[in-house]
Design a protein around this motif. Sequence first.
Motif, PDB file in Angstrom:
ATOM      1  N   GLU A 163      41.619 -10.969  37.909  1.00 56.33           N
ATOM      2  CA  GLU A 163      42.488 -10.651  39.050  1.00 56.33           C
ATOM      3  C   GLU A 163      42.814  -9.149  39.090  1.00 56.33           C
ATOM      4  OE1 GLU A 163      46.184 -13.003  39.101  1.00 56.33           O
ATOM      5  OE2 GLU A 163      47.114 -11.236  40.008  1.00 56.33           O
ATOM      6  N   LEU A 164      43.137  -8.604  37.916  1.00 57.31           N
ATOM      7  CA  LEU A 164      43.480  -7.183  37.843  1.00 57.31           C
ATOM      8  C   LEU A 164      42.265  -6.317  38.168  1.00 57.31           C
ATOM      9  CD1 LEU A 164      45.620  -7.206  34.554  1.00 57.31           C
ATOM     10  CD2 LEU A 164      46.483  -6.917  36.893  1.00 57.31           C
ATOM     11  N   ALA A 165      41.101  -6.728  37.655  1.00 50.64           N
ATOM     12  CA  ALA A 165      39.875  -5.952  37.885  1.00 50.64           C
ATOM     13  C   ALA A 165      39.532  -5.947  39.372  1.00 50.64           C
ATOM     14  CB  ALA A 165      38.730  -6.539  37.072  1.00 50.64           C
ATOM     15  N   ARG A 166      39.731  -7.114  40.008  1.00 47.93           N
ATOM     16  CA  ARG A 166      39.411  -7.193  41.447  1.00 47.93           C
ATOM     17  C   ARG A 166      40.391  -6.340  42.255  1.00 47.93           C
ATOM     18  NH1 ARG A 166      37.812 -13.440  40.796  1.00 47.93           N
ATOM     19  NH2 ARG A 166      35.664 -13.021  40.186  1.00 47.93           N
ATOM     20  N   ALA A 226      33.068  -3.653  39.464  1.00 45.20           N
ATOM     21  CA  ALA A 226      31.796  -4.340  39.215  1.00 45.20           C
ATOM     22  C   ALA A 226      31.452  -4.268  37.730  1.00 45.20           C
ATOM     23  CB  ALA A 226      30.698  -3.703  40.056  1.00 45.20           C
ATOM     24  N   ASP A 227      31.676  -3.101  37.184  1.00 44.97           N
ATOM     25  CA  ASP A 227      31.429  -2.864  35.768  1.00 44.97           C
ATOM     26  C   ASP A 227      32.253  -3.824  34.910  1.00 44.97           C
ATOM     27  OD1 ASP A 227      29.990  -1.222  34.219  1.00 44.97           O
ATOM     28  OD2 ASP A 227      31.604   0.214  33.820  1.00 44.97           O
ATOM     29  N   ILE A 228      33.519  -3.889  35.240  1.00 43.48           N
ATOM     30  CA  ILE A 228      34.426  -4.706  34.440  1.00 43.48           C
ATOM     31  C   ILE A 228      34.067  -6.192  34.574  1.00 43.48           C
ATOM     32  CG2 ILE A 228      36.830  -5.454  34.170  1.00 43.48           C
ATOM     33  CD1 ILE A 228      37.674  -2.628  34.928  1.00 43.48           C
ATOM     34  N   GLU A 229      33.810  -6.617  35.791  1.00 42.67           N
ATOM     35  CA  GLU A 229      33.485  -8.039  35.982  1.00 42.67           C
ATOM     36  C   GLU A 229      32.257  -8.423  35.175  1.00 42.67           C
ATOM     37  OE1 GLU A 229      33.661 -10.141  39.576  1.00 42.67           O
ATOM     38  OE2 GLU A 229      35.212  -8.860  40.446  1.00 42.67           O
ATOM     39  N   HIS A 230      31.276  -7.537  35.155  1.00 39.11           N
ATOM     40  CA  HIS A 230      30.057  -7.815  34.403  1.00 39.11           C
ATOM     41  C   HIS A 230      30.395  -7.986  32.913  1.00 39.11           C
ATOM     42  CE1 HIS A 230      25.956  -7.578  32.977  1.00 39.11           C
ATOM     43  NE2 HIS A 230      26.342  -6.624  32.144  1.00 39.11           N
ATOM     44  N   VAL A 231      31.212  -7.094  32.395  1.00 38.94           N
ATOM     45  CA  VAL A 231      31.545  -7.147  30.967  1.00 38.94           C
ATOM     46  C   VAL A 231      32.413  -8.363  30.654  1.00 38.94           C
ATOM     47  CG1 VAL A 231      32.619  -5.880  29.058  1.00 38.94           C
ATOM     48  CG2 VAL A 231      31.398  -4.644  30.806  1.00 38.94           C
ATOM     49  N   CYS A 250      32.669  -4.729  22.013  1.00 43.54           N
ATOM     50  CA  CYS A 250      34.079  -5.139  22.105  1.00 43.54           C
ATOM     51  C   CYS A 250      34.961  -3.929  22.378  1.00 43.54           C
ATOM     52  CB  CYS A 250      34.548  -5.780  20.806  1.00 43.54           C
ATOM     53  SG  CYS A 250      33.983  -7.440  20.664  1.00 43.54           S
ATOM     54  N   PHE A 251      34.660  -2.824  21.713  1.00 42.96           N
ATOM     55  CA  PHE A 251      35.511  -1.650  21.914  1.00 42.96           C
ATOM     56  C   PHE A 251      35.298  -1.042  23.300  1.00 42.96           C
ATOM     57  CE2 PHE A 251      35.845  -2.347  17.416  1.00 42.96           C
ATOM     58  CZ  PHE A 251      37.227  -2.337  17.292  1.00 42.96           C
ATOM     59  N   ARG A 252      34.095  -1.191  23.853  1.00 38.51           N
ATOM     60  CA  ARG A 252      33.906  -0.757  25.242  1.00 38.51           C
ATOM     61  C   ARG A 252      34.717  -1.664  26.165  1.00 38.51           C
ATOM     62  NH1 ARG A 252      28.708   0.637  23.632  1.00 38.51           N
ATOM     63  NH2 ARG A 252      27.685  -1.242  24.380  1.00 38.51           N
ATOM     64  N   MET A 253      34.718  -2.954  25.808  1.00 40.93           N
ATOM     65  CA  MET A 253      35.482  -3.935  26.595  1.00 40.93           C
ATOM     66  C   MET A 253      36.981  -3.588  26.565  1.00 40.93           C
ATOM     67  SD  MET A 253      35.527  -7.163  27.951  1.00 40.93           S
ATOM     68  CE  MET A 253      36.619  -8.569  28.090  1.00 40.93           C
ATOM     69  N   PHE A 254      37.479  -3.196  25.389  1.00 40.70           N
ATOM     70  CA  PHE A 254      38.909  -2.846  25.300  1.00 40.70           C
ATOM     71  C   PHE A 254      39.226  -1.648  26.187  1.00 40.70           C
ATOM     72  CE2 PHE A 254      38.834  -5.075  21.072  1.00 40.70           C
ATOM     73  CZ  PHE A 254      39.655  -6.104  21.483  1.00 40.70           C
ATOM     74  N   ASP A 255      38.315  -0.681  26.235  1.00 44.33           N
ATOM     75  CA  ASP A 255      38.563   0.482  27.096  1.00 44.33           C
ATOM     76  C   ASP A 255      38.656   0.035  28.553  1.00 44.33           C
ATOM     77  OD1 ASP A 255      38.684   2.215  24.990  1.00 44.33           O
ATOM     78  OD2 ASP A 255      36.601   2.867  25.122  1.00 44.33           O
ATOM     79  N   LEU A 256      37.799  -0.917  28.933  1.00 47.19           N
ATOM     80  CA  LEU A 256      37.846  -1.417  30.313  1.00 47.19           C
ATOM     81  C   LEU A 256      39.124  -2.215  30.562  1.00 47.19           C
ATOM     82  CD1 LEU A 256      34.109  -2.518  30.766  1.00 47.19           C
ATOM     83  CD2 LEU A 256      35.254  -0.550  31.791  1.00 47.19           C
ATOM     84  N   PRO A 304      42.195 -13.716  21.358  1.00 40.17           N
ATOM     85  CA  PRO A 304      41.786 -14.978  21.988  1.00 40.17           C
ATOM     86  C   PRO A 304      41.172 -14.808  23.368  1.00 40.17           C
ATOM     87  CG  PRO A 304      44.188 -14.862  21.679  1.00 40.17           C
ATOM     88  CD  PRO A 304      43.598 -13.731  20.929  1.00 40.17           C
ATOM     89  N   GLY A 305      41.585 -13.770  24.117  1.00 42.83           N
ATOM     90  CA  GLY A 305      41.009 -13.541  25.441  1.00 42.83           C
ATOM     91  C   GLY A 305      39.581 -13.037  25.338  1.00 42.83           C
ATOM     92  N   VAL A 306      39.402 -12.003  24.560  1.00 40.24           N
ATOM     93  CA  VAL A 306      38.085 -11.372  24.441  1.00 40.24           C
ATOM     94  C   VAL A 306      37.068 -12.320  23.794  1.00 40.24           C
ATOM     95  CG1 VAL A 306      36.864  -9.488  23.262  1.00 40.24           C
ATOM     96  CG2 VAL A 306      39.019  -9.041  24.418  1.00 40.24           C
ATOM     97  N   PHE A 307      37.520 -13.147  22.850  1.00 43.59           N
ATOM     98  CA  PHE A 307      36.585 -14.032  22.141  1.00 43.59           C
ATOM     99  C   PHE A 307      36.657 -15.479  22.628  1.00 43.59           C
ATOM    100  CE2 PHE A 307      37.387 -10.622  18.882  1.00 43.59           C
ATOM    101  CZ  PHE A 307      36.150 -10.021  19.024  1.00 43.59           C
TER     102      PHE A 307
END
Length: 362
Positions: A27-30, A41-46, A57-63, A304-307
């Motif tokens: 929701e936040l990414a959109r 788009a980048d974030i949704e893909h990840v 994972c660390f790239r994901m945290f930055d996003l 728990p969210g990321v994994f």
Amino acid sequence: MDWWVSQPKIELHAHLNGSIRNSTLLELARGLGQKMNAVSADIEHVIMKGDRSLPECFRMFDLIHICTTDHGTVTRITKEVVEDFAAENTVYLELRTTPKKNETIGMTKRSYMEAVIDGLKAVEAVEVLFIPSDERTESSKESPLMNDSSKTKKGNQIYVRLLLSIDRRESTDGAMETAQLALEMRKLGVVGIDLSGNPVVGNWLTFLPALNWAREQGLSVTLHCGEVPNPEEVEAMLEFHPQRIGHACFLNEKHWKVLKSSNIPVEICLTSNVRTDSVSSIDYHHFVDLYHAKHPLVLCTDDPGVFSTSLSREYKIAASTFGLGRGEMFQLAEDAIQFAFAEDRVKQDLKKTFTSVRGELS
Ligand code: 5GP
């Protein structure tokens, strides 16, 4: 209800932003995407990707941080994360987060943490006990919303304590600022310091002054230790003798000996270690050796969210993978009380909860 959900549990290693609900993140990414198409788009893909390596994972945290680092969102995700843990009968949650600065929106490390506290106050589904017992009367007078049980069902409560994380990208001064903030916020339930962030970044000696200072002030310290092969750092961390360590995936024989003789409790994050390839297979996870050696350990979620996991799921996985029964899993959870950084009164109360549930089971 399945036993792994209904049994009381203790969570000692969960990162706030790593615990964000997928639905909230999307929701936040959109929302952000309406302003900045490419980022969304980048974030949704990840976000939609299943397994991620540790660097991913660390790239994901930055996003994630692009989407979450404003006061209102920090408050929202804190509220949701506490509600999610409480919904699966976590009775004590030690939630860690990295205080962040963002001058463009007037965010300081302190205001970030105040937003986290606002999130604890905003929880309605359950009574959140986060003020240390000896501060409670005075603080409750100042803010009637804190620990106000009148709006929640009796018996439906969760203890929450906070750890402030030092990110390995930070300087010695930055780390010290976080440690000082932790001390100033003790009255609001901050009990310690964590060292986390990308394990291939930064140098142990950069953080040592802040960690030593925090410990001298009576704050507890937990370290992400041995997430990647780095024998010198693991040795230095064990020598520091923190109150707990997280992960402990890449330890050599000498390290294991030191760890076992030191009795430092280990925060075990099964799914996280498997998903990031930090262990070759769950069947060979060091949980087995530590459990049979009766080394102090606690099952945790990490992110728990990321994994895509939950604390209940970690209990279920441990039971089925390592052939442990319901009684052994209950004992594992109960034993974790002693490794919490909260004050003794909280631990006594938690013990009572476990004793009464045990009575109901037998
Ligand atoms: P936050 O501190 O922003 O609430 O939670 C996300 C942050 O926690 C990440 O940016 C990272 O610094 C830290 N973190 C989350 N999971 C891990 C992990 O598995 N290993 C390490 N070293 N740090 C992590």
